[in-house]
Design a protein around this motif. Sequence first.
Motif, mmCIF file in Angstrom:
data_model
loop_
_atom_site.group_PDB
_atom_site.id
_atom_site.type_symbol
_atom_site.label_atom_id
_atom_site.label_comp_id
_atom_site.label_asym_id
_atom_site.label_seq_id
_atom_site.Cartn_x
_atom_site.Cartn_y
_atom_site.Cartn_z
ATOM 1 N N ILE A 112 0.778 -1.103 -0.019
ATOM 2 C CA ILE A 112 -0.015 0.028 0.034
ATOM 3 C C ILE A 112 0.848 1.250 0.082
ATOM 4 O O ILE A 112 1.660 1.385 0.865
ATOM 5 C CB ILE A 112 -0.762 0.146 1.178
ATOM 6 C CG1 ILE A 112 -1.958 -1.175 1.219
ATOM 7 C CG2 ILE A 112 -1.924 1.081 1.256
ATOM 8 C CD1 ILE A 112 -2.302 -1.478 2.557
ATOM 9 N N ALA A 113 0.641 2.146 -1.082
ATOM 10 C CA ALA A 113 1.497 3.277 -1.361
ATOM 11 C C ALA A 113 1.084 4.298 -0.352
ATOM 12 O O ALA A 113 -0.137 4.185 0.006
ATOM 13 C CB ALA A 113 1.603 3.651 -2.648
ATOM 14 N N PRO A 114 1.818 5.341 -0.088
ATOM 15 C CA PRO A 114 1.324 6.520 0.767
ATOM 16 C C PRO A 114 0.055 7.211 0.095
ATOM 17 O O PRO A 114 -0.027 7.204 -1.261
ATOM 18 C CB PRO A 114 2.489 7.475 0.851
ATOM 19 C CG PRO A 114 3.725 6.699 0.401
ATOM 20 C CD PRO A 114 3.380 5.468 -0.224
ATOM 21 N N GLY A 115 -0.854 7.433 0.781
ATOM 22 C CA GLY A 115 -2.169 8.134 0.254
ATOM 23 C C GLY A 115 -3.207 7.275 0.040
ATOM 24 O O GLY A 115 -4.440 7.828 -0.274
ATOM 25 N N GLU A 116 -2.904 5.838 -0.369
ATOM 26 C CA GLU A 116 -3.898 5.287 -0.535
ATOM 27 C C GLU A 116 -5.090 4.781 0.601
ATOM 28 O O GLU A 116 -4.333 4.640 1.990
ATOM 29 C CB GLU A 116 -3.614 3.856 -1.061
ATOM 30 C CG GLU A 116 -2.840 3.843 -2.498
ATOM 31 C CD GLU A 116 -3.534 4.388 -3.652
ATOM 32 O OE1 GLU A 116 -4.890 4.264 -3.394
ATOM 33 O OE2 GLU A 116 -3.048 5.349 -4.372
ATOM 34 N N GLU A 165 -0.986 -3.202 -4.571
ATOM 35 C CA GLU A 165 -0.505 -4.154 -5.234
ATOM 36 C C GLU A 165 -0.913 -5.386 -4.318
ATOM 37 O O GLU A 165 -0.607 -5.338 -3.146
ATOM 38 C CB GLU A 165 0.933 -4.298 -5.660
ATOM 39 C CG GLU A 165 1.368 -5.557 -6.654
ATOM 40 C CD GLU A 165 0.623 -5.760 -7.867
ATOM 41 O OE1 GLU A 165 -0.442 -6.059 -7.772
ATOM 42 O OE2 GLU A 165 1.552 -5.679 -8.805
ATOM 43 N N ARG A 166 -1.410 -6.496 -5.059
ATOM 44 C CA ARG A 166 -1.519 -7.751 -4.071
ATOM 45 C C ARG A 166 -0.702 -8.617 -4.764
ATOM 46 O O ARG A 166 -0.874 -9.041 -6.062
ATOM 47 C CB ARG A 166 -2.999 -8.138 -4.220
ATOM 48 C CG ARG A 166 -3.326 -9.570 -3.332
ATOM 49 C CD ARG A 166 -4.693 -9.943 -3.087
ATOM 50 N NE ARG A 166 -5.298 -10.381 -4.523
ATOM 51 C CZ ARG A 166 -6.402 -10.553 -4.559
ATOM 52 N NH1 ARG A 166 -7.379 -10.740 -3.461
ATOM 53 N NH2 ARG A 166 -6.858 -10.825 -5.707
ATOM 54 N N LEU A 167 0.130 -9.465 -4.014
ATOM 55 C CA LEU A 167 0.996 -10.731 -4.446
ATOM 56 C C LEU A 167 0.636 -11.737 -3.722
ATOM 57 O O LEU A 167 -0.173 -11.580 -2.901
ATOM 58 C CB LEU A 167 2.486 -10.118 -4.353
ATOM 59 C CG LEU A 167 2.884 -8.872 -4.889
ATOM 60 C CD1 LEU A 167 4.461 -8.588 -4.642
ATOM 61 C CD2 LEU A 167 2.693 -9.015 -6.789
ATOM 62 N N HIS A 168 1.092 -12.789 -4.038
ATOM 63 C CA HIS A 168 0.687 -14.031 -3.502
ATOM 64 C C HIS A 168 1.997 -14.835 -3.019
ATOM 65 O O HIS A 168 2.769 -15.156 -4.123
ATOM 66 C CB HIS A 168 -0.285 -14.973 -4.174
ATOM 67 C CG HIS A 168 -0.955 -15.759 -3.555
ATOM 68 N ND1 HIS A 168 -1.997 -15.652 -2.338
ATOM 69 C CD2 HIS A 168 -0.941 -17.258 -3.566
ATOM 70 C CE1 HIS A 168 -2.303 -16.818 -2.004
ATOM 71 N NE2 HIS A 168 -1.810 -17.773 -2.533
ATOM 72 N N VAL A 169 2.198 -15.414 -1.881
ATOM 73 C CA VAL A 169 3.298 -16.278 -1.474
ATOM 74 C C VAL A 169 2.853 -17.662 -1.778
ATOM 75 O O VAL A 169 1.733 -18.078 -1.119
ATOM 76 C CB VAL A 169 3.728 -15.753 -0.029
ATOM 77 C CG1 VAL A 169 4.746 -16.800 0.319
ATOM 78 C CG2 VAL A 169 4.238 -14.477 0.254
ATOM 79 N N PRO A 170 3.746 -18.275 -2.456
ATOM 80 C CA PRO A 170 3.399 -19.794 -2.574
ATOM 81 C C PRO A 170 3.701 -20.542 -1.223
ATOM 82 O O PRO A 170 4.229 -20.128 -0.215
ATOM 83 C CB PRO A 170 4.581 -20.387 -3.494
ATOM 84 C CG PRO A 170 4.998 -19.193 -4.319
ATOM 85 C CD PRO A 170 4.872 -17.906 -3.149
ATOM 86 N N ALA A 171 2.666 -21.422 -1.310
ATOM 87 C CA ALA A 171 2.699 -22.426 0.058
ATOM 88 C C ALA A 171 4.063 -22.798 0.610
ATOM 89 O O ALA A 171 4.320 -22.767 1.827
ATOM 90 C CB ALA A 171 1.752 -23.568 -0.056
ATOM 91 N N ARG A 172 4.872 -23.151 -0.458
ATOM 92 C CA ARG A 172 6.107 -23.810 0.138
ATOM 93 C C ARG A 172 7.163 -22.627 0.725
ATOM 94 O O ARG A 172 7.993 -22.986 1.446
ATOM 95 C CB ARG A 172 7.077 -24.302 -1.142
ATOM 96 C CG ARG A 172 7.393 -23.338 -1.919
ATOM 97 C CD ARG A 172 8.000 -23.982 -3.335
ATOM 98 N NE ARG A 172 8.265 -22.979 -4.383
ATOM 99 C CZ ARG A 172 7.589 -22.560 -5.159
ATOM 100 N NH1 ARG A 172 6.463 -22.827 -5.291
ATOM 101 N NH2 ARG A 172 7.812 -21.526 -6.190
ATOM 102 N N GLU A 173 6.629 -21.119 0.645
ATOM 103 C CA GLU A 173 7.481 -20.313 1.023
ATOM 104 C C GLU A 173 6.913 -19.436 2.434
ATOM 105 O O GLU A 173 7.409 -18.565 2.888
ATOM 106 C CB GLU A 173 7.840 -19.209 -0.056
ATOM 107 C CG GLU A 173 8.547 -19.557 -1.141
ATOM 108 C CD GLU A 173 8.509 -18.559 -2.187
ATOM 109 O OE1 GLU A 173 8.369 -17.802 -2.008
ATOM 110 O OE2 GLU A 173 8.933 -18.988 -3.417
#
Length: 323
Positions: A96-100, A154-162
């Motif tokens: 989350i960027a500043p201002g959002e 932005e939404r990213l996703h961490v794989p289960a193994r990590e």
Amino acid sequence: MMQGSLADRDLTSITRRRPRRPAERAPVYTYTRLPGRPAVSVARLVGSDWPVGVAGREDHAHAHDFLVLAYFDRGGGALRLDGRAWPVRTGDVFLIAPGEVVAVADPAGLAGARGWVVFFPAEVLEPRDPGALLSWRSHPLLFPFLGRAGGGVERLHVPARERRQWSRRLQALDGELSELREGHADAVLAHLTLLLVGVSRLAAEIGAELRLRDEPLLATVFEVIEARYPEPLSLAAVAAAVNLTPGHLTTVVRRKTGRTVNEWIAERRLSEARRLLSQTDLTVDAIARRVGYRHPSYFIKQFKHAHTVTPLAWRDQGQRGAL
């Protein structure tokens, strides 16, 4: 309830600013550095509680003047970010960027979620030269915070193994900030840097993540982009490869990923450009040609639009940060 609140630890001062105009309904929180303390804060999120209170707002709507990274090791409910509802899944990372404006879209569902939140002003990454980081958008490790199409979320996703590694890394950061042992400032910066490196790797692999889903059209689109981005590649060429009109393909890809085909082409090229800038001594002209830009001047313009600095300045920023 939230465990280990920032107020309890007195790690930093986060103060509420009143909205400047009536139209600005959400309060804005500012990060104030305290002498002798790292300008990084972390808190464990349990349920829909947040590290800064937003009294009087059922949706907890608020904004920040600093960067926020939220990682969920257990999903549930939904957040409202950038005016859009985002379901929270196990393994999600929100940048989350500043201002959002951040808000709770599904309080009942979010009550079952668990996660961590890290927030910090961008200048903490340049402790030896606080004035060097004139814009957070120019730092090599912060480009994912630009969000999709520069939207600031932005939404990213961490794989289960990590995921276990991510949880351990956040616990280690939390421990350093809680105990404040000798050398904690350097340790905090090291843990934060590792987190941001992990974020950058997730951002670089977002196309691969989409290909793994049950999305045959997206799979083909990303295969075409991956194979042909070093060439003069257009929306029309990608559309022809999947037997759709350019307009229809743009609509489908934007609906499913939040970006247009042209934006994905540009991001793949810029991602490779960033890699070459940081790992090779190639000239800007050579890098421009390698990533599919016929005219280096246009490449420089596109890069500066995305990162607010030229490719050479970006390379220099990364080299100074590695010293």
